[in-house]
Design an enzyme around this catalytic site. Structure first.
Site, short mmCIF file in Angstrom:
data_model
loop_
_atom_site.label_atom_id
_atom_site.label_comp_id
_atom_site.label_asym_id
_atom_site.label_seq_id
_atom_site.Cartn_x
_atom_site.Cartn_y
_atom_site.Cartn_z
N ILE A 146 0.82 -1.23 0.00
CA ILE A 146 0.00 0.00 0.00
C ILE A 146 0.84 1.26 0.00
CG2 ILE A 146 -2.10 -0.96 1.01
CD1 ILE A 146 -1.15 -0.03 3.75
N GLY A 147 2.12 1.12 0.13
CA GLY A 147 2.94 2.33 0.11
C GLY A 147 4.39 2.00 0.34
N ALA A 148 5.19 3.06 0.31
CA ALA A 148 6.62 2.87 0.52
C ALA A 148 7.02 3.60 1.80
CB ALA A 148 7.38 3.43 -0.66
N GLY A 149 7.61 2.87 2.72
CA GLY A 149 8.11 3.49 3.94
C GLY A 149 9.59 3.78 3.76
N GLU A 150 10.18 4.38 4.78
CA GLU A 150 11.59 4.74 4.66
C GLU A 150 12.48 3.50 4.63
OE1 GLU A 150 13.79 5.99 7.92
OE2 GLU A 150 15.48 6.34 6.56
N PHE A 151 12.02 2.44 5.32
CA PHE A 151 12.87 1.25 5.47
C PHE A 151 12.47 0.10 4.54
CE2 PHE A 151 13.06 3.52 9.50
CZ PHE A 151 14.43 3.60 9.70
N VAL A 177 5.34 -0.85 2.69
CA VAL A 177 4.24 -0.95 3.67
C VAL A 177 3.15 -1.75 2.99
CG1 VAL A 177 2.60 0.32 5.11
CG2 VAL A 177 4.80 1.35 4.56
N LYS A 204 4.66 -3.01 8.14
CA LYS A 204 5.83 -2.29 7.62
C LYS A 204 6.97 -3.29 7.56
CE LYS A 204 5.10 2.46 9.03
NZ LYS A 204 5.72 3.63 9.61
N ASP A 218 7.15 15.67 14.62
CA ASP A 218 6.81 15.64 13.20
C ASP A 218 5.31 15.48 13.01
OD1 ASP A 218 7.12 15.78 10.50
OD2 ASP A 218 8.02 13.80 10.27
O1 ACK Z 1 -1.60 7.53 2.35
P1 ACK Z 1 -1.38 6.06 2.44
O2 ACK Z 1 -2.28 5.14 1.76
O3 ACK Z 1 -1.31 5.66 3.99
O4 ACK Z 1 0.13 5.73 2.12
C1 ACK Z 1 0.92 5.60 3.23
C2 ACK Z 1 1.82 4.39 3.09
O5 ACK Z 1 1.25 3.36 3.88
C3 ACK Z 1 3.25 4.65 3.51
O6 ACK Z 1 3.28 5.05 4.86
C4 ACK Z 1 0.05 3.76 4.42
N1 ACK Z 1 -0.03 3.29 5.79
C5 ACK Z 1 0.91 3.37 6.74
N2 ACK Z 1 0.46 2.82 7.88
C6 ACK Z 1 -0.80 2.38 7.62
C7 ACK Z 1 -1.80 1.73 8.40
N3 ACK Z 1 -1.60 1.42 9.68
N4 ACK Z 1 -2.96 1.44 7.82
C8 ACK Z 1 -3.17 1.77 6.52
N5 ACK Z 1 -2.28 2.38 5.75
C9 ACK Z 1 -1.10 2.68 6.30
C10 ACK Z 1 -0.02 5.26 4.36
#
Ligand code: ACK
Length: 855
Positions: free
Chosen positions: A533-538, A541, A559, A652
């Site tokens: 669902i996304g890209a984290g720093e490490f 995600v 993550k 932050d």
């Molecule tokens: O805006 P987003 O869809 O919401 O894209 C970022 C991405 O992962 C990178 O951080 C999503 N994300 C992070 N933590 C969660 C979570 N607990 N539940 C759903 N989405 C998450 C975040």
């Protein structure tokens, strides 16, 4: 439909409900553009006059005038007319007829009537049937016939006659007009049926209903309760042959949470409720209760307020009645015993009492004892000193108000120390026993073995993080009444263990120990990864599912730590879990656990369906009510209050670091160790070498890295601005350097569009230069709660003309009027390069600039 011709009829009967009657045309000769397809028999009888109107549309007029000839029998047959399911049809004829008296010499044979017939048939095959098979409807006479004189005056006396036929049993019919020697012009034929039009009455919907075949017949029609309504008594009405709705029976009522308005059931807005279908309308939440949701059937009690289960939802929420009678018991030089009576009207079962006390005039340093009994002993007090006590009760609804203050004094030292020689041996023995006990406890702690109530993090945390406090406060379960719990506070901060305070994982030499102290290890087999669902720093995600033993599977966010990480990266990655794992609050993202024993290393948290708040708001621009937005802000500030109470400074806080779930609950997330320095793409290097998200950060934190809860409050103000402007970028495309300078010079973000003035004022308060003047998070929580409780206070919006959009607003003592020219002002806010554009567009004076609107 296109053919429908509404008419207004006011019926005298009180049983009649509706005035709008509908007729639906089956044929209207005036509107047929092409050939009507009617047949005349014999051919020299009826003839069509090929006239056109002013629009060159044919006027289908048929005439016959064989008044001088004997034995006329002229038929005009229409084409097949479908009855469209109607069983009673109406025929309206418009015609002119010649007065026989005005005809010279034709009196013997001239007629002044003609006949109308019909023949029923399921299809068009019946056209060739014999005349005698037609059924006569009526003989049609003229109300007014015309004479030679009229012809001369060109006055056409048009007659209108209507006849009805029914019940019909086939799909359609033919009409026939028989002339037996009159002088007629049939100008138009309209065939129609009547229906009772679809209508909503008593909140029930009644469909379009074609009238019955019999002229006196009433059709019983059942209604269907409209959306958000329920049946009170089965709704029915009766459709008359004339197309009127008569005799309504039964009704529907708007269900709980909805009220009747203009024949619809409208949802109760947040702050209002309707408990039952029988209540007439939505009512404001009773005192000390609230609801953030639409369609509420009851309101929730505010914190510390309570309503008995047996109370109706219209009752106000009240606090438990405060404890009023407090009696002193035994008093020594170091202790005071108290007892009190349970309040008369406790509003529910009292779960425990909280006793707050402090030395008189030393209110900032107080102690809280919790007790399930109505007696306590406060010990460890100073001899000969006055202490102030206050007691409050807690029920399932929370705490009631504190009692009035009760003041008691400990015995003076001289009394307690009265030299009774015989006590000396006892004191010696006590001291010896005390020293031995102390030694045992020290060795116990040093050996690192588990305490009697398990190896939970809280016990060892105390020893690691607060070794000195552990000793100084002497919090000992053995000595304490099992029903009592004691905490000490100084300036609002918890001083003693027994309460969770944030522990910086850096204080652990071994970061692995920290993570396992605060986070559960999850077995990799319990996790199913579904989507990235996304890209984290490490690393990535993902979303997925977690199935723990004995629990239902539920969605989680995962993550991951990318392969090939360094030891520092692993430490930093898991650092977030070590921090998150210490928190337990509905507005803080919840850590499920970590996977460290297999690869990839993962952090598993609750899943937030709507992702990060900034993206979510941008996607849903303008879609929420102010109350919904304030609800989001309330959640965020509640989480921040919790963090600041725990002594954690976020550094932050920004909408991109808030996650939002499907219920629009916002949760603070992103708790990196060196996060602010490393992983936020918004963070920029400052001149001092730190990496800081400039637009969200308080000036003192940018200038000299003074990060505190007060700087978090500044960031919270920016988040408020982001939320109210649906994810707009703070300071738009200004450069970081320009932002720093503008803010230093006293400029602040202008109010977002359509922002309630109270919220913008709160933002400005959060952006006070002096950090001590900014509101505290708990104050913001109360302010937002007040606004939610009285949504009318959100109605005043920031005046559109005073809202200089896209321009920073001067909040320093020097007003914008201090600038002599627009150029000077733009230079001052580091936007001098736009001077020309301002001039070109007519904003050449500061007065003109003050009028800038969003458009
Ligand atoms: O805006 P987003 O869809 O919401 O894209 C970022 C991405 O992962 C990178 O951080 C999503 N994300 C992070 N933590 C969660 C979570 N607990 N539940 C759903 N989405 C998450 C975040």
């Amino acid at each position: 439909g296109e053919n429908s011709a509404p008419e207004f009829v006011i019926h005298p009967s009180y049983l009649t409900v509706f005035f709008l009657l509908f007729s639906v045309n089956l044929l209207d000769s005036r509107t047929v553009m092409g050939d009507l397809g009617w047949i005349a028999y014999p051919k020299n009888g009826w003839e069509e006059i090929g006239e056109v109107d002013e629009n060159y549309a044919p006027i289908h007029t048929y005439q016959v005038c064989k008044v001088m000839e004997q034995n006329q029998n002229n038929w005009l047959l229409t084409s097949w007319i479908s009855n469209e399911g109607a069983s009673r049809i109406f025929i309206e004829l418009k015609f002119t007829l010649r007065d026989c008296n005005s005809l010279p010499g034709g009196l013997g044979t001239c007629k002044e009537t003609f006949n109308m017939y019909y023949f029923e048939s399921d299809d068009e095959d019946g056209r060739n049937i014999k005349e005698n098979q037609y059924i006569k409807i009526d003989t049609i006479a003229a109300d007014e016939s015309f004479t030679e004189l009229d012809l001369g005056d060109r006055v056409m006396k048009l007659n209108t006659e209507v006849r009805d036929v029914g019940p019909l049993t086939k799909k359609g019919f033919y009409l026939a007009f028989q002339d037996v020697g009159a002088c007629i012009a049939l100008v138009s034929v309209r065939v129609y049926y009547k229906k009772c039009p679809s209508v909503i009455h008593n909140l029930a919907h009644f469909p379009d209903t074609i009238t019955g075949g019999d002229s006196s017949q009433l059709l019983e029609v059942s209604g269907v309760c409209i959306n958000h309504s329920v049946t009170e008594e089965a709704p029915k009405m009766h459709c008359s042959a004339e197309g009127e709705w008569l005799v309504p029976i039964g009704k529907c009522l708007c269900k709980a949470g909805y009220e009747e308005k203009n024949n619809t059931c409208q949802v109760c807005r947040p702050g209002f409720f309707k408990a039952s279908p029988h209540s007439p309308s939505c009512s404001k939440c009773p005192p000390h209760s609230y609801t953030l949701d639409e369609a509420s059937t009851s309101c929730l009690c505010e914190e510390d307020y309570f309503r008995k289960e047996s109370d109706p939802p219209t009752m106000a929420c009240t606090t438990p009645s405060p404890v009023s009678t407090v009696k002193k018991g035994k008093i020594t030089k170091n202790s005071i015993s108290l007892s009190w009576q349970e309040p008369d009207r406790p509003n529910g079962i009292i779960l425990e009492y909280e006793i707050k006390y402090f030395e008189k005039d030393q209110e900032t340093s107080y102690t809280i004892i919790k007790s399930k009994e109505t007696t306590i002993t406060a010990d460890g007090l100073k001899p000969g000193s006055a202490y102030v006590f206050q007691i409050r009760a807690r029920t399932a609804a929370g705490y009631g108000g504190f009692s009035q203050r009760f003041e008691f004094e400990t015995s003076p030292l001289s009394v307690a120390a009265s030299s009774d020689e015989s006590q000396i041996p006892i004191i010696v023995v006590s001291v010896t026993v005390g020293v031995i006990l102390l030694a045992v406890v020290i060795s116990f702690l040093l050996s690192g073995s588990c305490c009697d109530h398990g190896c939970g993090w809280a016990s060892s945390l105390r020893a690691v993080a607060y070794p000195s406090l552990t000793w100084r406060c002497g919090y000992s379960k053995a000595k304490q009444d099992p029903e009592e719990e004691k905490m000490h506070f100084h300036n609002g901060h918890i001083k003693l263990p027994g309460v969770r305070t944030y522990v910086d994982p850096h204080t652990y030499e071994d970061p692995n120990q920290a993570v396992h102290e605060f986070a559960k290890e999850i077995e990799a087999s319990c996790i199913t990864i579904e989507r990235v669902i996304g890209a984290g720093e490490f690393g990535e995600v993902c979303s997925g599912r977690l199935k723990l033993q004995g629990k239902r599977e539920f969605p989680v966010a995962i993550k991951t730590l990318k392969v090939g990480y360094t030891e520092k990266q692993r430490r930093d990655f898991l650092g977030e879990a070590s921090i998150m794992g210490q928190f337990d609050h509905p507005n803080i993202i919840h850590l499920e656990g970590v996977i460290t024993k297999s690869k990839p290393v993962m952090i598993v948290t609750e899943y937030m369906e709507n992702g990060s708040l900034d993206t979510f708001l941008k996607k849903n621009d303008g879609q929420f009510t102010v109350i919904q937005l304030v609800g989001m802000l309330r959640g965020i500030v509640s989480g921040m209050k919790y963090l600041s109470d725990m002594g954690y400074v976020h550094r932050d806080l920004a909408a991109r670091n808030i996650l939002i779930n499907s219920n629009l609950v916002c949760k603070v997330s992103d708790f990196g160790l060196s996060r602010v320095l490393e992983d936020d793409p918004e963070a920029a290097y400052t001149t001092r070498g730190g990496k800081i998200p400039i637009r969200w950060t308080a000036p003192e934190a940018i200038a000299f890295r003074k990060f505190t809860s007060a700087s978090d409050v500044w960031s919270y103000g920016i988040v408020m601005w982001e939320v109210m402007s649906y994810g707009e970028r703070p300071y738009w495309e200004m450069t970081n350097q320009d932002v720093i300078k503008a803010v230093e010079e006293g400029y602040r973000l202008p109010s977002p569009m359509d922002c309630p003035a109270a919220l913008y004022q709160l933002m400005l308060d959060c952006w006070q230069k002096d950090r001590n003047s900014r509101p505290k998070f708990d104050e913001i929580v109360s302010m937002l709660d007040k606004l939610i409780r009285n949504p009318s206070n959100l109605k005043t919006l920031v005046n559109a003309s005073s809202r200089a959009s896209n321009l920073l607003v001067e909040h320093s003592p020097i007003g914008s009027s201090a600038y002599r020219s627009v150029g000077e002002w733009l230079e001052a806010i580091k936007m001098g390069r736009y001077t020309e554009i301002f001039m070109e567009n007519g904003y050449s004076s500061m007065d003109a600039v003050a009028q800038v609107t969003l458009e």
